[in-house]
Design a protein around this motif. Structure first.
Motif, PDB file in Angstrom:
ATOM      1  N   GLY A  22     -16.763 -62.916   2.356  1.00 12.87           N
ATOM      2  CA  GLY A  22     -17.831 -62.229   3.089  1.00 12.87           C
ATOM      3  C   GLY A  22     -19.019 -61.866   2.209  1.00 12.87           C
ATOM      4  O   GLY A  22     -18.940 -61.896   0.980  1.00 12.87           O
ATOM      5  N   ALA A  23     -20.126 -61.504   2.892  1.00 12.87           N
ATOM      6  CA  ALA A  23     -21.348 -61.116   2.175  1.00 12.87           C
ATOM      7  C   ALA A  23     -21.097 -59.883   1.310  1.00 12.87           C
ATOM      8  O   ALA A  23     -21.630 -59.754   0.210  1.00 12.87           O
ATOM      9  CB  ALA A  23     -22.462 -60.829   3.181  1.00 12.87           C
ATOM     10  N   GLN A  24     -20.265 -58.988   1.829  1.00 11.51           N
ATOM     11  CA  GLN A  24     -20.000 -57.749   1.092  1.00 11.51           C
ATOM     12  C   GLN A  24     -19.424 -58.070  -0.298  1.00 11.51           C
ATOM     13  O   GLN A  24     -19.859 -57.517  -1.302  1.00 11.51           O
ATOM     14  CB  GLN A  24     -19.005 -56.899   1.905  1.00 11.51           C
TER      15      GLN A  24
ATOM     16  N   TYR B  85     -28.854 -50.841   4.137  1.00 17.12           N
ATOM     17  CA  TYR B  85     -27.452 -51.053   4.518  1.00 17.12           C
ATOM     18  C   TYR B  85     -26.508 -50.232   3.623  1.00 17.12           C
ATOM     19  O   TYR B  85     -26.532 -50.364   2.400  1.00 17.12           O
ATOM     20  CB  TYR B  85     -27.173 -52.560   4.386  1.00 17.12           C
TER      21      TYR B  85
ATOM     22  N   ASN C 117     -31.198 -54.407   8.089  1.00 12.51           N
ATOM     23  CA  ASN C 117     -30.273 -53.365   8.531  1.00 12.51           C
ATOM     24  C   ASN C 117     -30.536 -52.143   7.669  1.00 12.51           C
ATOM     25  O   ASN C 117     -30.328 -52.213   6.457  1.00 12.51           O
ATOM     26  CB  ASN C 117     -28.828 -53.847   8.351  1.00 12.51           C
TER      27      ASN C 117
ATOM     28  N   ASP D   8     -29.881 -60.623   0.794  1.00 13.45           N
ATOM     29  CA  ASP D   8     -28.762 -60.463   1.738  1.00 13.45           C
ATOM     30  C   ASP D   8     -29.203 -61.058   3.077  1.00 13.45           C
ATOM     31  O   ASP D   8     -30.011 -60.470   3.795  1.00 13.45           O
ATOM     32  CB  ASP D   8     -28.448 -58.962   1.843  1.00 13.45           C
TER      33      ASP D   8
ATOM     34  N   TYR E 146     -27.859 -61.800   8.541  1.00 14.96           N
ATOM     35  CA  TYR E 146     -28.301 -62.028   9.926  1.00 14.96           C
ATOM     36  C   TYR E 146     -29.289 -63.189  10.063  1.00 14.96           C
ATOM     37  O   TYR E 146     -29.822 -63.423  11.153  1.00 14.96           O
ATOM     38  CB  TYR E 146     -28.982 -60.753  10.467  1.00 14.96           C
TER      39      TYR E 146
ATOM     40  N   SER F 168     -23.084 -65.492   5.080  1.00 19.69           N
ATOM     41  CA  SER F 168     -21.811 -65.063   5.674  1.00 19.69           C
ATOM     42  C   SER F 168     -21.516 -65.785   6.977  1.00 19.69           C
ATOM     43  O   SER F 168     -22.434 -66.085   7.751  1.00 19.69           O
ATOM     44  CB  SER F 168     -21.881 -63.557   5.953  1.00 19.69           C
TER      45      SER F 168
ATOM     46  N   SER G  20     -19.607 -64.102   9.019  1.00 21.70           N
ATOM     47  CA  SER G  20     -19.179 -62.965   9.849  1.00 21.70           C
ATOM     48  C   SER G  20     -19.935 -62.868  11.162  1.00 21.70           C
ATOM     49  O   SER G  20     -19.345 -62.611  12.205  1.00 21.70           O
ATOM     50  CB  SER G  20     -19.363 -61.650   9.086  1.00 21.70           C
ATOM     51  N   LYS G  21     -21.257 -63.022  11.120  1.00 16.93           N
ATOM     52  CA  LYS G  21     -22.043 -62.795  12.335  1.00 16.93           C
ATOM     53  C   LYS G  21     -22.175 -64.068  13.167  1.00 16.93           C
ATOM     54  O   LYS G  21     -22.451 -63.992  14.361  1.00 16.93           O
ATOM     55  CB  LYS G  21     -23.440 -62.267  11.981  1.00 16.93           C
TER      56      LYS G  21
ATOM     57  N   ARG H  10     -13.393 -63.301   7.163  1.00 15.11           N
ATOM     58  CA  ARG H  10     -13.765 -62.867   5.816  1.00 15.11           C
ATOM     59  C   ARG H  10     -14.156 -64.040   4.919  1.00 15.11           C
ATOM     60  O   ARG H  10     -13.556 -64.244   3.853  1.00 15.11           O
ATOM     61  CB  ARG H  10     -12.649 -62.031   5.144  1.00 15.11           C
TER      62      ARG H  10
HETATM   63  C1  LIG Z   1     -27.002 -56.260   5.900  1.00 12.16           C
HETATM   64  C2  LIG Z   1     -25.548 -56.588   5.826  1.00 12.16           C
HETATM   65  N1  LIG Z   1     -25.084 -57.237   4.753  1.00 12.16           N
HETATM   66  C3  LIG Z   1     -23.787 -57.550   4.628  1.00 12.16           C
HETATM   67  C4  LIG Z   1     -22.861 -57.201   5.598  1.00 12.16           C
HETATM   68  C5  LIG Z   1     -21.415 -57.525   5.387  1.00 12.16           C
HETATM   69  O1  LIG Z   1     -21.096 -58.764   5.923  1.00 12.16           O
HETATM   70  P1  LIG Z   1     -19.697 -59.484   5.698  1.00 12.16           P
HETATM   71  O2  LIG Z   1     -18.860 -59.210   6.898  1.00 12.16           O
HETATM   72  O3  LIG Z   1     -20.040 -60.923   5.553  1.00 12.16           O
HETATM   73  O4  LIG Z   1     -19.086 -58.939   4.450  1.00 12.16           O
HETATM   74  C6  LIG Z   1     -23.298 -56.517   6.745  1.00 12.16           C
HETATM   75  C7  LIG Z   1     -22.332 -56.130   7.783  1.00 12.16           C
HETATM   76  O5  LIG Z   1     -22.616 -55.485   8.747  1.00 12.16           O
HETATM   77  C8  LIG Z   1     -24.678 -56.199   6.851  1.00 12.16           C
HETATM   78  O6  LIG Z   1     -25.153 -55.536   7.917  1.00 12.16           O
END
Ligand SMILES: Cc1ncc(COP(=O)(O)O)c(C=O)c1O
Length: 403
Positions: free
Chosen positions: A106-108, A132, A183, A211, A214, A239, A241-242, A249
């Motif tokens: 994931g991006a996180q 964020y 965000n 980042d 989105y 990512s 994720s979205k 993940r």
């Molecule tokens: C700006 C931003 N970066 C990263 C993430 C994390 O994404 P991931 O689920 O890919 O870890 C989010 C999740 O809401 C986000 O809003």
């Protein structure tokens, strides 16, 4: 009394300095309140459950597991998934090589690994005043000096202020930027500012962590990310994720090739492999060629929900409030009349009207409250019907706290 709470302080392991003050954040407290049954929540930034391509992912998982049980084994990053990511990046206007792609959980995790790679304890970073919270959590263990710049509601990050900071001699370890679908502010960085920010990064040799969680979900006029402008000084975070599902993940970085090895060593110390089964399932799904249509569906559906929210705000909120019209991402940022106490609004919205949002100050860096009372509203997770039901309720709570 729980076992842990009955222990004397000297019987507990001593935590690292930065971890000693850890407690449930104000944001977490709010999210607990927002998740109570019966609440219409505009709080979290979740994708819509009904738009997940569940059947196609189930078929992909079935294909993966029926063909090769070594899919359940420890395994190196999947080369064919990197090829897919390279094609995906082309859709964002970025040309990159597979050797520059690093798969993450994931991006996180991508941001966390890059921060561990670049940041010394106490080092400095540049970001915006409202950002964020997950990124703020990534920074916490380093106790960095976080230098903030403001954000213009129309054009994004104040790049003049970044220049002042750099030309004044400050050398941050990196600049953090959410170029599209910001965000929480939902603004996008203006094209002229993109070029200037990258030019500054190159001139002062300070990398940008971009980042782009989105970036594939732009509703109008998608713009290429910063990475399209600089291969060397922009470290891109992507990512699935979205655009697919966060539970998988899986995300990726696009970075200069020489960073792949140190990143892989840091990553190995964290979680050994990047979710190998998820990688294979995503790869099998991407092999079917369905992702572009899925992204189109998400853009259409989230775009409709955004429009429903904007219409409901226009019909129900007082004239003294103002809000963004997001081109991209999951949120509308609403600014309220100066007399509104946002914490009081939060309480009234939850208790009296059973509707939730996140107060804008929950995103502030260095605990600096925004000058204007503000709230973040999510439109991706609630259905259009729930948005139409929830916004009038929120407007009622607002009118009651405005007296
Ligand atoms: C700006 C931003 N970066 C990263 C993430 C994390 O994404 P991931 O689920 O890919 O870890 C989010 C999740 O809401 C986000 O809003």
């Amino acid at each position: 009394m729980t076992v842990s709470s009955s222990l004397h302080a000297q019987e507990r392991a001593e935590l690292a300095g930065w971890a000693q003050g850890l407690e449930r954040s104000a944001l977490q407290e709010m999210l607990v309140a927002a998740s109570r049954p019966g609440i219409i929540s505009f709080a979290l930034g979740l994708p819509a459950v009904e738009l997940f391509p569940a059947a196609a992912l189930a078929e992909a998982a079935e294909r993966v597991l029926s063909v090769d049980t070594s899919a359940l084994q420890y395994s190196p990053p999947l080369q064919s998934l990197k090829q897919h990511v390279r094609e995906l990046m082309k859709r964002r206007g970025v040309n990159c090589r597979e050797e520059q792609i690093f798969l993450t959980a994931g991006a996180q995790q991508g941001m966390s690994l890059l921060s561990r790679l670049l940041l010394e304890p106490g080092g400095s970073v540049v970001t915006e005043e409202l950002i964020y919270t997950g990124f703020q959590q990534v920074l916490a263990p380093f106790r960095p000096q976080v230098l903030t710049v403001s954000t213009d509601a129309e054009t994004g990050m104040d790049v003049d202020a970044v220049e002042q900071c750099l030309s004044g001699g400050v050398r941050p370890k990196f600049i953090y930027a959410i170029t599209d679908g910001h965000n929480p502010l939902s603004v996008r960085l203006h094209p002229s500012k993109r070029a200037r920010l990258v030019e500054l990064a190159e001139r002062y040799r300070v990398p940008i962590i971009e980042d782009d969680a989105y970036g594939f979900l732009c509703y109008e006029n998608p713009l290429p990310p910063l990475r399209a402008l600089s291969e060397r000084w922009v470290f891109y975070v992507g990512s699935f994720s979205k655009i697919l599902a966060p539970a998988l993940r899986v995300g990726w970085l696009v970075v200069p090739e020489e960073l792949i090895l140190p990143l892989s060593v840091i990553k190995e110390s964290t979680d050994i492999d990047a979710a190998p089964l998820s990688q294979r399932i995503i790869n099998a799904y991407l092999d079917t060629g369905q992702l572009p249509a899925q992204i189109d569906t998400l853009r259409t559906q989230y775009g409709l929900r955004r429009d429903v929210m904007l219409r409901a705000l226009a019909e129900n909120f007082p004239d003294a409030a103002g809000w963004t019209k997001p081109d991209c991402g999951f949120f509308v940022w609403v600014e309220l009349p100066p007399t509104v106490d946002v914490d009081e609004l939060f309480r009234s919205a939850i208790e009296d009207e059973h509707v939730a949002f996140i107060p804008g100050h929950a995103f502030s860096v260095n605990n600096k409250r925004p000058d204007t009372p503000s709230i973040r509203l999510n439109f991706s997770h609630p259905t259009a019907a729930r948005i139409e039901e929830g916004i009038p309720r929120l407007a009622r709570a607002l009118k009651s706290v405005m007296g």
